[in-house]
Design a protein around this motif. Structure first.
Motif, PDB file in Angstrom:
ATOM      1  N   ASN A 113      -7.743  14.302   2.144  1.00  0.00           N
ATOM      2  CA  ASN A 113      -8.423  13.688   0.994  1.00  0.00           C
ATOM      3  C   ASN A 113      -8.531  12.172   1.117  1.00  0.00           C
ATOM      4  O   ASN A 113      -8.942  11.506   0.170  1.00  0.00           O
ATOM      5  CB  ASN A 113      -7.692  14.055  -0.305  1.00  0.00           C
ATOM      6  N   TRP A 114      -8.172  11.624   2.279  1.00  0.00           N
ATOM      7  CA  TRP A 114      -8.199  10.164   2.458  1.00  0.00           C
ATOM      8  C   TRP A 114      -9.579   9.582   2.153  1.00  0.00           C
ATOM      9  O   TRP A 114      -9.702   8.539   1.500  1.00  0.00           O
ATOM     10  CB  TRP A 114      -7.787   9.800   3.891  1.00  0.00           C
TER      11      TRP A 114
ATOM     12  N   SER B  45      -2.245   5.051   3.911  1.00  0.00           N
ATOM     13  CA  SER B  45      -3.269   4.002   3.896  1.00  0.00           C
ATOM     14  C   SER B  45      -3.633   3.651   5.327  1.00  0.00           C
ATOM     15  O   SER B  45      -2.751   3.429   6.161  1.00  0.00           O
ATOM     16  CB  SER B  45      -2.763   2.767   3.163  1.00  0.00           C
TER      17      SER B  45
ATOM     18  N   THR C  97     -11.985  10.470   0.196  1.00  0.00           N
ATOM     19  CA  THR C  97     -12.605  10.595  -1.125  1.00  0.00           C
ATOM     20  C   THR C  97     -11.692  10.342  -2.321  1.00  0.00           C
ATOM     21  O   THR C  97     -12.175  10.062  -3.417  1.00  0.00           O
ATOM     22  CB  THR C  97     -13.187  12.015  -1.283  1.00  0.00           C
ATOM     23  N   GLU C  98     -10.368  10.435  -2.140  1.00  0.00           N
ATOM     24  CA  GLU C  98      -9.489  10.450  -3.318  1.00  0.00           C
ATOM     25  C   GLU C  98      -9.156   9.071  -3.889  1.00  0.00           C
ATOM     26  O   GLU C  98      -9.266   8.846  -5.095  1.00  0.00           O
ATOM     27  CB  GLU C  98      -8.174  11.177  -2.981  1.00  0.00           C
ATOM     28  N   ASP C  99      -8.740   8.127  -3.024  1.00  0.00           N
ATOM     29  CA  ASP C  99      -8.192   6.870  -3.544  1.00  0.00           C
ATOM     30  C   ASP C  99      -8.632   5.713  -2.652  1.00  0.00           C
ATOM     31  O   ASP C  99      -8.128   5.551  -1.541  1.00  0.00           O
ATOM     32  CB  ASP C  99      -6.660   6.972  -3.590  1.00  0.00           C
ATOM     33  N   ILE C 100      -9.549   4.894  -3.148  1.00  0.00           N
ATOM     34  CA  ILE C 100     -10.092   3.797  -2.342  1.00  0.00           C
ATOM     35  C   ILE C 100      -9.013   2.781  -1.981  1.00  0.00           C
ATOM     36  O   ILE C 100      -9.131   2.056  -0.977  1.00  0.00           O
ATOM     37  CB  ILE C 100     -11.269   3.110  -3.083  1.00  0.00           C
ATOM     38  N   SER C 101      -7.928   2.711  -2.759  1.00  0.00           N
ATOM     39  CA  SER C 101      -6.873   1.744  -2.461  1.00  0.00           C
ATOM     40  C   SER C 101      -6.140   2.083  -1.162  1.00  0.00           C
ATOM     41  O   SER C 101      -5.408   1.256  -0.621  1.00  0.00           O
ATOM     42  CB  SER C 101      -5.867   1.664  -3.623  1.00  0.00           C
ATOM     43  N   LYS C 102      -6.337   3.310  -0.678  1.00  0.00           N
ATOM     44  CA  LYS C 102      -5.710   3.712   0.581  1.00  0.00           C
ATOM     45  C   LYS C 102      -6.620   3.450   1.782  1.00  0.00           C
ATOM     46  O   LYS C 102      -6.282   3.798   2.904  1.00  0.00           O
ATOM     47  CB  LYS C 102      -5.296   5.187   0.530  1.00  0.00           C
ATOM     48  N   HIS C 103      -7.779   2.860   1.510  1.00  0.00           N
ATOM     49  CA  HIS C 103      -8.690   2.459   2.595  1.00  0.00           C
ATOM     50  C   HIS C 103      -8.385   1.001   2.945  1.00  0.00           C
ATOM     51  O   HIS C 103      -8.739   0.086   2.207  1.00  0.00           O
ATOM     52  CB  HIS C 103     -10.148   2.579   2.154  1.00  0.00           C
TER      53      HIS C 103
ATOM     54  N   ARG D  50       0.840  -1.204   0.000  1.00  0.00           N
ATOM     55  CA  ARG D  50       0.000   0.000   0.000  1.00  0.00           C
ATOM     56  C   ARG D  50       0.875   1.254   0.000  1.00  0.00           C
ATOM     57  O   ARG D  50       2.061   1.209   0.274  1.00  0.00           O
ATOM     58  CB  ARG D  50      -0.894  -0.004   1.241  1.00  0.00           C
ATOM     59  N   GLU D  51       0.217   2.391  -0.288  1.00  0.00           N
ATOM     60  CA  GLU D  51       0.939   3.660  -0.324  1.00  0.00           C
ATOM     61  C   GLU D  51       0.493   4.583   0.816  1.00  0.00           C
ATOM     62  O   GLU D  51      -0.515   4.342   1.467  1.00  0.00           O
ATOM     63  CB  GLU D  51       0.725   4.347  -1.677  1.00  0.00           C
TER      64      GLU D  51
END
Length: 313
Positions: free
Chosen positions: A154-155, A102, A157-163, A98-99
């Motif tokens: 922006n956690w 996350s 809303t921006e990138d679901i891969s960081k959830h 992950r990035e």
């Protein structure tokens, strides 16, 4: 210590680093050195630390500044931060895929992430920006979670891969509030997080009967197996290391061995740093003005809250 053992037991291939404050006693540090690849002393009251200047403006965030030091571990390219009140139930090395940043949603407000487990990239630049953010905006919840959610705004809303899936940060609060979901998905949990004021080490463990006493005080009692796992790991793998370092010096483990669990159950007293020297009101005032409040002792939030309550009553 238990967190480190749980990571080792599940064959992590990554290096382990512990961040500790100056109040941690020397024998305890020696045990940590046996369990971690690195033990890093974090002292935000050291005037040579850039966080010291930030403290002058935001003394209430002392503990938060301590946690933010994880971004200074620039000898590593990527890390997973884990709170000391987490327990690993399976190998989690895949988190390194992950990035930044996350993290799993917080059970109290799912559009915020919980800062007990998160993936990040150490960077002195980000560290400096986080301190500036603290100075200018503070924290909406008074702690590191408010700061980090405000900075990484922006956690949600921006990138679901960081959830991160919730199984990487399963909290006792969630078990309490949504038991059906826990029954459905709880078996897949990889990290359990003992949120709340009462921590595993605040209980008492009866090694003879393999039971934890005092469970009625905490929501995690709905699934006490996690508490039992924590205590079994402590009593079998950590307690012997502590005894090696402390020798005959008394320390409190909250643990009763088979021999000790008799009518007057003997207990040993906790490893603690020596009490801080008493200072005058004037000296205490000067320390506050210099950003050197005793956040872990007499100037802790609990003590300040108690004083305010006494005035209000």
């Amino acid at each position: 210590m238990v967190l480190a053992k749980s990571l080792r037991n599940h064959n992590t291939s990554r290096k382990l680093v512990a961040l500790i404050g100056p109040h941690v006693a020397e024998p305890t540090r020696q045990v940590l050195h046996k369990l971690y690849d690195e033990v890093v002393l974090v002292d935000v009251l050291d005037s040579g630390d850039t966080a010291h200047l930030a403290l002058m403006k935001r003394p209430e965030l002392g503990v938060t500044f301590t946690k933010l030091h994880c971004w200074t571990l620039t000898q590593y390219s990527k890390c997973v931060f884990m709170d000391a009140d987490t327990l690993v139930l399976a190998n989690i090395d895949e988190l390194f895929e992950r990035e930044e940043l996350s993290a799993a949603p917080d059970p109290g407000w799912p559009d915020c992430f919980n800062s007990g487990v998160f993936v990040f990239r150490p960077s002195n630049d980000v560290y400096g920006k986080l301190l500036t953010h603290c100075e200018e905006k503070g924290s909406f919840d008074g702690g590191d979670q408010g700061v980090l959610n405000s900075y990484f705004s922006n956690w949600a809303t921006e990138d679901i891969s960081k959830h991160l899936p919730f199984i990487y940060n399963l909290s006792s609060i969630a078990i309490y509030s949504y038991l059906p979901a826990f029954k459905q998905y709880g078996r897949d949990a990889k990290v359990v997080h003992f949120l709340g004021k009462v921590k595993p080490w605040n209980y008492t463990y009866d090694a003879k009967n393999k039971s934890v006493k005092g469970q009625s005080q905490d929501p995690s009692t709905l699934h006490p197996n996690y508490l039992l796992q924590w205590w079994e790991l402590f009593s079998t793998s950590v307690l012997p290391l502590l005894k090696e370092e402390y020798g005959s010096e008394p320390f409190h483990s909250g643990c009763e061995t088979g021999e000790e669990a008799h009518d007057t159950a003997s207990k040993v007293d906790a490893p603690q740093a020596p009490p801080p020297p008493q200072i005058s009101s004037q000296e205490r005032k000067q320390k506050w003005e210099q950003g050197q409040a005793d956040y872990m002792g007499m100037d802790s939030f609990e003590n300040i809250e108690r004083k305010l309550d006494s005035f209000l009553k």
